[in-house]
Structures are given as structure tokens and as C-alpha cells.
Design a protein around this motif. Structure first.
Motif, PDB file in Angstrom:
ATOM      1  N   LEU A 104      89.177  25.171  -4.536  1.00  7.79           N
ATOM      2  CA  LEU A 104      90.053  24.244  -5.271  1.00  7.79           C
ATOM      3  C   LEU A 104      90.267  22.958  -4.473  1.00  7.79           C
ATOM      4  O   LEU A 104      90.228  21.854  -5.030  1.00  7.79           O
ATOM      5  N   CYS A 105      90.487  23.095  -3.168  1.00  7.23           N
ATOM      6  CA  CYS A 105      90.696  21.904  -2.333  1.00  7.23           C
ATOM      7  C   CYS A 105      89.480  20.982  -2.411  1.00  7.23           C
ATOM      8  O   CYS A 105      89.599  19.771  -2.635  1.00  7.23           O
ATOM      9  N   GLY A 106      88.294  21.562  -2.221  1.00  4.77           N
ATOM     10  CA  GLY A 106      87.073  20.753  -2.245  1.00  4.77           C
ATOM     11  C   GLY A 106      86.840  20.134  -3.612  1.00  4.77           C
ATOM     12  O   GLY A 106      86.428  18.974  -3.732  1.00  4.77           O
ATOM     13  N   MET A 107      87.137  20.912  -4.660  1.00  6.02           N
ATOM     14  CA  MET A 107      86.915  20.421  -6.021  1.00  6.02           C
ATOM     15  C   MET A 107      87.808  19.224  -6.319  1.00  6.02           C
ATOM     16  O   MET A 107      87.371  18.210  -6.869  1.00  6.02           O
ATOM     17  N   GLY A 108      89.089  19.336  -5.951  1.00  3.74           N
ATOM     18  CA  GLY A 108      90.023  18.242  -6.200  1.00  3.74           C
ATOM     19  C   GLY A 108      89.628  16.989  -5.445  1.00  3.74           C
ATOM     20  O   GLY A 108      89.676  15.866  -5.973  1.00  3.74           O
ATOM     21  N   LEU A 109      89.219  17.200  -4.209  1.00  3.63           N
ATOM     22  CA  LEU A 109      88.803  16.083  -3.365  1.00  3.63           C
ATOM     23  C   LEU A 109      87.604  15.352  -3.967  1.00  3.63           C
ATOM     24  O   LEU A 109      87.611  14.121  -4.125  1.00  3.63           O
ATOM     25  N   LEU A 110      86.567  16.116  -4.336  1.00  7.67           N
ATOM     26  CA  LEU A 110      85.359  15.493  -4.892  1.00  7.67           C
ATOM     27  C   LEU A 110      85.654  14.851  -6.243  1.00  7.67           C
ATOM     28  O   LEU A 110      85.137  13.775  -6.563  1.00  7.67           O
ATOM     29  N   TRP A 111      86.482  15.516  -7.014  1.00  7.16           N
ATOM     30  CA  TRP A 111      86.807  14.974  -8.331  1.00  7.16           C
ATOM     31  C   TRP A 111      87.456  13.610  -8.173  1.00  7.16           C
ATOM     32  O   TRP A 111      87.068  12.632  -8.812  1.00  7.16           O
ATOM     33  N   TYR A 112      88.439  13.542  -7.259  1.00  6.86           N
ATOM     34  CA  TYR A 112      89.137  12.275  -7.062  1.00  6.86           C
ATOM     35  C   TYR A 112      88.184  11.204  -6.527  1.00  6.86           C
ATOM     36  O   TYR A 112      88.166  10.074  -7.017  1.00  6.86           O
ATOM     37  N   LEU A 113      87.395  11.561  -5.538  1.00  6.64           N
ATOM     38  CA  LEU A 113      86.494  10.562  -4.945  1.00  6.64           C
ATOM     39  C   LEU A 113      85.520  10.037  -5.983  1.00  6.64           C
ATOM     40  O   LEU A 113      85.184   8.860  -6.001  1.00  6.64           O
ATOM     41  N   PHE A 114      85.081  10.924  -6.879  1.00  4.54           N
ATOM     42  CA  PHE A 114      84.132  10.436  -7.880  1.00  4.54           C
ATOM     43  C   PHE A 114      84.786   9.479  -8.867  1.00  4.54           C
ATOM     44  O   PHE A 114      84.125   8.576  -9.380  1.00  4.54           O
ATOM     45  N   THR A 115      86.078   9.644  -9.138  1.00  4.59           N
ATOM     46  CA  THR A 115      86.732   8.708 -10.063  1.00  4.59           C
ATOM     47  C   THR A 115      86.762   7.286  -9.499  1.00  4.59           C
ATOM     48  O   THR A 115      86.973   6.329 -10.239  1.00  4.59           O
ATOM     49  N   GLN A 116      86.552   7.120  -8.205  1.00  7.16           N
ATOM     50  CA  GLN A 116      86.440   5.778  -7.631  1.00  7.16           C
ATOM     51  C   GLN A 116      85.094   5.149  -8.001  1.00  7.16           C
ATOM     52  O   GLN A 116      84.872   3.968  -7.802  1.00  7.16           O
ATOM     53  N   GLU A 117      84.171   5.996  -8.476  1.00  5.01           N
ATOM     54  CA  GLU A 117      82.814   5.548  -8.805  1.00  5.01           C
ATOM     55  C   GLU A 117      82.610   5.408 -10.303  1.00  5.01           C
ATOM     56  O   GLU A 117      81.971   4.477 -10.765  1.00  5.01           O
ATOM     57  N   GLY A 118      83.101   6.399 -11.021  1.00  2.00           N
ATOM     58  CA  GLY A 118      82.889   6.398 -12.463  1.00  2.00           C
ATOM     59  C   GLY A 118      83.951   7.223 -13.152  1.00  2.00           C
ATOM     60  O   GLY A 118      84.714   7.931 -12.496  1.00  2.00           O
ATOM     61  N   PRO A 119      84.027   7.139 -14.501  1.00  6.73           N
ATOM     62  CA  PRO A 119      85.099   7.838 -15.213  1.00  6.73           C
ATOM     63  C   PRO A 119      84.851   9.340 -15.327  1.00  6.73           C
ATOM     64  O   PRO A 119      83.704   9.788 -15.431  1.00  6.73           O
ATOM     65  N   LEU A 120      85.938  10.103 -15.284  1.00  6.89           N
ATOM     66  CA  LEU A 120      85.893  11.543 -15.535  1.00  6.89           C
ATOM     67  C   LEU A 120      87.078  11.870 -16.427  1.00  6.89           C
ATOM     68  O   LEU A 120      88.157  11.295 -16.266  1.00  6.89           O
ATOM     69  N   ASN A 121      86.882  12.826 -17.344  1.00  2.84           N
ATOM     70  CA  ASN A 121      87.957  13.188 -18.262  1.00  2.84           C
ATOM     71  C   ASN A 121      88.994  14.072 -17.559  1.00  2.84           C
ATOM     72  O   ASN A 121      88.663  15.171 -17.117  1.00  2.84           O
ATOM     73  N   PRO A 122      90.253  13.610 -17.456  1.00  2.00           N
ATOM     74  CA  PRO A 122      91.270  14.404 -16.744  1.00  2.00           C
ATOM     75  C   PRO A 122      91.552  15.749 -17.407  1.00  2.00           C
ATOM     76  O   PRO A 122      91.787  16.732 -16.709  1.00  2.00           O
ATOM     77  N   THR A 123      91.501  15.785 -18.755  1.00  2.00           N
ATOM     78  CA  THR A 123      91.825  17.044 -19.454  1.00  2.00           C
ATOM     79  C   THR A 123      90.856  18.153 -19.040  1.00  2.00           C
ATOM     80  O   THR A 123      91.265  19.291 -18.800  1.00  2.00           O
ATOM     81  N   THR A 124      89.577  17.810 -18.983  1.00  2.00           N
ATOM     82  CA  THR A 124      88.583  18.807 -18.582  1.00  2.00           C
ATOM     83  C   THR A 124      88.927  19.375 -17.206  1.00  2.00           C
ATOM     84  O   THR A 124      88.853  20.591 -16.983  1.00  2.00           O
ATOM     85  N   ALA A 125      89.301  18.480 -16.299  1.00  2.00           N
ATOM     86  CA  ALA A 125      89.614  18.925 -14.944  1.00  2.00           C
ATOM     87  C   ALA A 125      90.836  19.831 -14.925  1.00  2.00           C
ATOM     88  O   ALA A 125      90.885  20.810 -14.176  1.00  2.00           O
ATOM     89  N   ILE A 126      91.818  19.521 -15.774  1.00  2.00           N
ATOM     90  CA  ILE A 126      93.030  20.352 -15.812  1.00  2.00           C
ATOM     91  C   ILE A 126      92.690  21.728 -16.381  1.00  2.00           C
ATOM     92  O   ILE A 126      93.148  22.752 -15.868  1.00  2.00           O
TER      93      ILE A 126
END
Ligand code: CU
Lengths: 502, 160
Positions: free
Chosen positions: A79-101
């Protein structure tokens, strides 16, 4: 103190609405991940103290706690790694927050089911649930096995959703596989430079490799989960134990490996921000290193079956070769690159940067321990002894966890514009690194003397070593509590902003 | 020892980091040269290590094992069915299997050191080739988690 933090405040502070959402999702993942990890550290210490004879657990309880500790640690670190990568990628391109939740919620539901299975049902087949163990000669009711399998299914499902989302994001953002892998940068660098394009940043490779190998691991996990679930419903169903074991370790080994590789992205992003104007950029060498990681992490799992002589002979050789090769990218590119980045860089030592740097040391030390274990000639002596426990705790506790803590403190330091005092840093170092090293040493020493792993009560000299190692574990927990207090202190400070510099 | 060298190097690098800063461009090229030397050195060590480890692989074909004396070993929750006496200085083969779940056969010599191990899996026979050189009482411990009495699962045999 204030001028030391000014630089990374300027380079990194972002404050858009979508960034706020992305940050919230990151903290949802990392917060729940670290909570699981924290509770499981305490459970682990309780088990170690029982092995050291400081108190007693009934064997049934010990093995149920062991099952919970292993499963929940994997989930927490992931979970820690997933959250970290998810956030870092949003600095590059869009990701849907609902999917992540949704993905995070599924994983947490899975963790709750596993906890119910182990604590209420007494399920105790270890987190590897190696067939036919969950069904034969059990000391827990059959429903506990079903709930455990359902829990693992939720975790795998959430994980798979996350992998698909990340893979989709990477492929869209960088122009398909070719762009995401930086194919042209490696094979035709001049042409690539002429196009004026930029390769993906280093952390994007961590995203890509985690997603691809993660899908592989997830598929294996789903397959073995479905097979075991069918066997649970129909006890007459015959399964081949060797086939199941291979699938179980493709799943388990790969996932465990990825939990270490995922938070590496924090090193790529945050470590340079503590240096004096240095950057970590993507080179052809870095891209190739991640290609190698992608391939070798996926096939190195064979080393878990060295002591299964019925396994086809060729894969034993492949297992050793792949395990050796998997060591090259970290040794030659990431840790070497990290050291080069820090070398004479006017580095600022804060709690965050210290964790990131020491995490690399822990990663290397755990890697050396692993290299011995993956050599078949030594595996004969180390397989399923405490040596194995020693090396993966080195990776996870003094590697991956430190990368995550490094990232957390980097974020807190950046936001508040404050850092921790020298006294706090010294105390935390003594607790987390000193206590941690002491704890780990106990496993290395006992493993070198052949003390088996997964023993509620160990043969000599297991108990004496366990007693001493527990003291290190207690110091470690004190160090982690100090970290927690310091994190809360930094988090409660008002957000710091350098408007003029932005 | 390797670990000490690695820690020492990284700590030494860390100590340089507090002095005056040097531009990244200045250290980049020497750094990359050093990296390619490091890569080559590591590759040589890995290849040599791999080749040296090959003769120690414990996997043999049926015909290679044919000339040895065979003994059956069966693991089950939570005991081993196996011979009480095994011959000294003789090439022997243990044909290891399990009846219920996965177990491990870890063989400890009279000094308490592991001399060999192999997994015991239901439906499969793993043939472990051995030459026991020390006389005395050996201990067998289960080296694969197998349930509530895993830590009590042990056997012994005498070598003479
Ligand atoms: Cu057993």
C-alpha cells in the motif's frame, strides 16, 4: 535551519486542487499502509520475544499471528509503495482518483478478512498458504480457510486494478510501450535527441515495472486462489502440489520483490532535492537496468524451489542466473547512482534524507545476504533457516520501509519548511538503525547456525539469540515511536510557503 | 565482510556530502567511467561465482543415482518414517516424499550443523544424494512449515 529547506520548497511545492486530491489519496494509501506495518511490527516483536523465551504463546496462536504478520506486512508495504507511485505519476499525467480509492478499499477489506481469519478463526497456514496445508491436518475451522482465501482474492483484485490503472496511465502518457520503455533512447539515441522528446523520468520506470510484473504476479495469485477456492468447495478436487507451489511463489516472490522496488521511486525523486542543484535523469543505462529488473524479478522466483528436486533441472540453473542478474540494476545503477548523486553534493542531512540514504545501505546489505541464499550451493544450508528471515527483514525493514519513511518526512519537511533537530536525528538513528541492526543480527547469526524459520520454539541456540535479538527489537520500536511523534510534530506545523520564490 | 565493505563505502560517500558542493557536471563523467569499471568487475565476479557453484548443484539423474544404496523417507504430520541407522562413508540416496502436506527434511550432523536438506512433497519423490562422513547421532528437523506441531517434528538416525 530555514535556508536549508528553502531550495526544495521552491522546486517542489504545488498547490492545485487536483494536486490536493492526489495528495489525499497518497496519504490514504501510505497512512493505512504504515498503520498496518506499525501494528505488525509490534506483533512481530511479540513473536520474537516468545521465541526468546520472554513470554509464551501457544503454538496455535503463534502460527496464526505469524500468518497475519506475513500477510499484513506484505499488504502494508505494498500500500505504501502504491500510494507513493500513484501520487508521483499524477505529477506526470492524469489518473482517476475514484479508481484508486476503490483499489485501496478492496485491499483494506482483504486485510480485514485476513485478520478475521487469523485472529477469530485461528487460520495459520502461513502467508504462503502452501497447498495442501490450508486443507489438511488443520487446527482451525474450514470457514477460516475460506475467509482467508476471500481476503487474498480482494487484495489481488485491488492490486490488479491499481496495476491496470498505472499501466494505462504510463502507456497513454509516454506513447505506448515503446515510449514508456524508452526504446528509442536506448537504440537510436541521436535520432531520439533530434526529435526533442524527453524520456520518461526515472520514477516512471518503477511504475511501469511494478505494473507489468504486478499483473503477472496478480494473475498467478488469482489462478492459484481460484484453484484453492475450488478445492475448498470440493475436497475431492485433485491439485498438483508442485504446480501450486510454482504459482504460489510467482505470486508471493514477485509481490514481495515489488514492495521493495516500488518505494525506490522516492529515492529518485526526493534524494536529489537534498543536494545542491543535482538531478536524477533518465539515461539509456537506467532504462536498460529497468528492463533487466522487469525480466529477472519475474523469473528469479525459481530459487524458492531449489530444494524441490522434482522441479525440472533447467529452471534451477535459470533461477540462480536470474537471481544474480537481478542484483545488477540496483548495484550498478540505482545505488551507485544514488551514491554518485550524494558524493560531494553539499547534501543536507534531515530525517527524510537520512532515511532515504540509509535505506540504500539496508537494501545493499539485504541483497548481499540474498545473493548467498540464492546460490544453490549455500541454499542447501540456508533454505528455510532464519538466514532467509534475516535477509528479507533487512530489505523490508531497513530498505523499503526507510524509503517510505524518507518520503513521508520529505513531504512533511517540504510542507512545513522545518526539519528535525540534530538530537532527534541522533536518537532516531540509534533506535531505528541501531536497534534494527541488532534485531537483524540475531537472525543472521541464528540462520548461519541452521536454526529453522517458522518455529514457535527453536532448538539451541535459537532461544538465547532470540532473547538478545528481542532487545534490539524493543529499541527499534522505541525508535519508530519517536519517528511517529516527530512526524506528528512536523505535520501540525502550519504550511510554509515561499511565495516570492515560486 | 562484503556487507562491511559496502556499508563502509556508502558511509564514506556520505561523509563527502557535507563538504563544499561540486557541480554535477564535474563528477558525472568520472562517475560514469567508474560505473562501467564497476559493472565489468561485477559481471566477472558473477560469472565466476556462477561457474564455481555449478558442481555443487545437488540434482542428479536417475542413472547417476542408480549405483547408490536407496533408503525411503516419508514425512507426515508430525513425524518422519525413516531408517534408524545409515552407513558411514557410503554414497547413499534418500528417496523423500510426504503423505499429507509439504515438509522439509533438514539433516543435522552430531555437531548440530546442517549437512543437507530437501523438500518432502506429496505425490513427488525427491532423491537426495548423500555421503555421511561423521559417525554418531544425527538429527532430522522439518524445514517446511507444516502446521501446529511443525517445531516438534523431528527424527534421528545413527551413522556408523
Ligand atoms: Cu513437517
Amino acid at each position: 535551519m530555514s535556508n536549508t529547506t528553502a531550495q526544495f520548497v521552491r522546486t517542489a511545492y504545488r498547490d492545485s486542487a487536483s494536486d490536493q486530491t492526489a495528495k489525499r489519496i497518497m496519504w490514504l494509501y501510505i497512512g493505512s499502509g504504515l498503520t498496518l506495518v506499525g501494528v505488525m511490527v509490534v506483533v512481530g516483536l511479540g513473536m520474537r520475544m516468545a521465541q526468546g523465551g520472554m513470554h509464551t504463546f501457544q503454538p496455535g496462536l503463534f502460527y496464526s499471528l505469524m500468518t497475519l504478520h506475513g500477510s499484513a506486512m506484505m499488504v502494508g508495504m505494498a500500500l505504501c509503495g502504491m500510494g507513493l507511485l500513484w501520487y508521483l505519476f499524477t505529477q506526470e499525467g492524469p489518473l482517476n482518483p475514484t479508481t484508486a480509492i476503490v483499489a485501496c478499499a478492496l485491499i483494506l477489506v482483504g486485510a480485514v478478512l485476513v485478520a478475521i481469519s487469523a485472529l477469530v478463526g485461528g487460520f495459520g497456514a502461513a502467508w504462503t498458504f502452501l497447498y495442501p496445508l490450508p486443507f489438511v491436518g488443520t487446527y482451525w475451522p474450514s470457514w477460516a480457510t475460506g475467509v482467508f482465501l476471500a481476503g487474498i482474492a480482494c487484495v489481488v483484485l485491488g492490486w490488479t486494478i491499481w496495476c491496470l490503472q498505472m499501466l494505462g496511465g504510463v502507456l497513454t502518457r509516454y506513447g505506448g510501450l515503446r515510449g514508456a520503455f524508452a526504446w528509442d533512447l536506448v537504440w537510436s539515441p541521436k535520432k531520439f535527441a533530434a526529435t526533442g522528446q524527453k524520456p520518461p523520468p526515472p520514477q516512471a520506470f518503477a511504475v511501469l515495472v511494478s505494473a507489468v510484473d504486478g499483473l503477472l504476479a496478480g494473475s498467478a495469485g488469482m489462478l492459484v486462489g481460484v484453484a484453492l477456492f475450488a478445492r475448498w468447495l470440493n475436497p475431492a478436487l485433485p491439485l498438483d502440489p508442485l504446480w501450486v507451489k510454482n504459482l504460489t511463489y510467482i505470486f508471493g516472490h514477485t509481490l514481495a520483490n515489488l514492495t521493495i522496488y516500488m518505494p525506490l521511486a522516492a529515492v529518485y525523486v526526493a534524494l536529489p532535492r537534498y543536494t545542491h542543484h543535482r538531478h536524477w535523469h533518465t539515461s539509456a543505462v537506467l532504462a536498460v537496468a529497468w528492463w533487466a529488473t522487469l525480466a529477472f524479478v519475474a523469473i528469479a522466483y525459481f530459487h524458492h524451489l531449489y530444494m524441490d528436486f522434482a522441479q525440472p533441472r533447467a529452471v534451477q540453473y535459470i533461477g540462480e542466473a536470474a537471481s544474480y542478474l537481478a542484483a545488477f540494476p540496483p548495484a550498478v545503477v540505482t545505488v551507485f547512482g544514488g551514491a554518485l548523486l550524494v558524493y560531494r553534493s553539499g547534501f543536507r542531512w534531515t530525517l527524510g534524507s537520512m532515511f532515504l540514504y540509509v535505506g540504500m545501505i539496508g537494501w545493499v546489505v539485504g541483497g548481499i545476504g540474498a545473493l548467498l541464499d540464492v546460490t544453490v550451493a549455500f541454499n542447501i544450508y540456508f533454505h528455510n533457516t532464519l538466514w532467509v528471515v534475516a535477509h528479507f527483514h533487512t530489505y523490508l525493514l531497513e530498505g523499503a520501509l526507510l524509503f517510505v519513511l524518507g518520503w513521508v518526512f520529505y513531504c512533511l519537511e517540504e510542507r512545513s519548511g522545518a526539519t528535525s533537530s540534530r538530537a532527534v536525528r541522533t536518537l532516531v538513528s540509534l533506535g531505528v538503525f541501531g536497534g534494527g541492526a541488532w534485531l537483524l543480527l540475531g537472525w543472521y547469526l541464528a540462520g548461519a547456525q541452521g536454526v529453522p524459520r517458522r518455529y514457535a520454539l527453536q532448538p539451541a541456540p535459537g532461544m538465547e539469540i532470540g532473547w538478545w535479538a528481542s532487545l534490539g527489537g524493543i529499541i527499534l520500536v522505541v525508535g519508530l515511536i519517536m519517528c511517529g511523534i516527530e512526524a506528528i510534530r512536523l505535520a501540525r506545523r502550519p504550511a510554509h510557503r515561499e511565495v516570492s520564490a515560486a | 565482510m562484503l556487507a562491511a565493505v559496502a556499508i563502509g563505502t556508502l558511509v564514506a560517500v556520505a561523509r563527502t556530502a557535507q563538504g563544499p558542493a561540486v557541480e554535477q557536471a564535474t563528477i558525472q563523467n568520472p562517475g560514469y567511467r567508474l560505473r562501467s569499471i564497476w559493472f565489468r568487475g561485477l559481471a566477472v565476479v558473477a560469472v565466476i561465482g556462477f561457474l564455481l557453484s555449478l558442481p555443487a548443484f545437488p540434482y542428479y539423474t536417475r542413472s547417476q543415482l542408480a549405483s547408490s544404496q536407496h533408503y525411503p523417507v516419508t514425512a507426515l504430520q508430525f513425524a518422519f518414517a525413516m531408517p534408524a541407522v545409515l552407513p558411514i562413508d557410503t554414497p547413499i540416496v534418500l528417496d523423500v516424499t510426504a503423505t499429507d502436506v509439504n515438509h522439509g527434511v533438514g539433516i543435522y550432523d552430531p555437531d548440530g550443523r546442517i549437512v543437507a536438506q530437501v523438500q518432502a512433497m506429496p505425490g513427488y519423490t525427491n532423491s537426495l544424494s548423500l555421503m555421511l562422513k561423521k559417525p554418531g547421532q544425527y538429527v532430522v528437523l522439518c524445514l517446511e512449515y507444516c502446521g501446529i506441531a511443525h517445531h516438534l517434528m523431528r527424527a534421528g538416525f545413527e551413522v556408523r
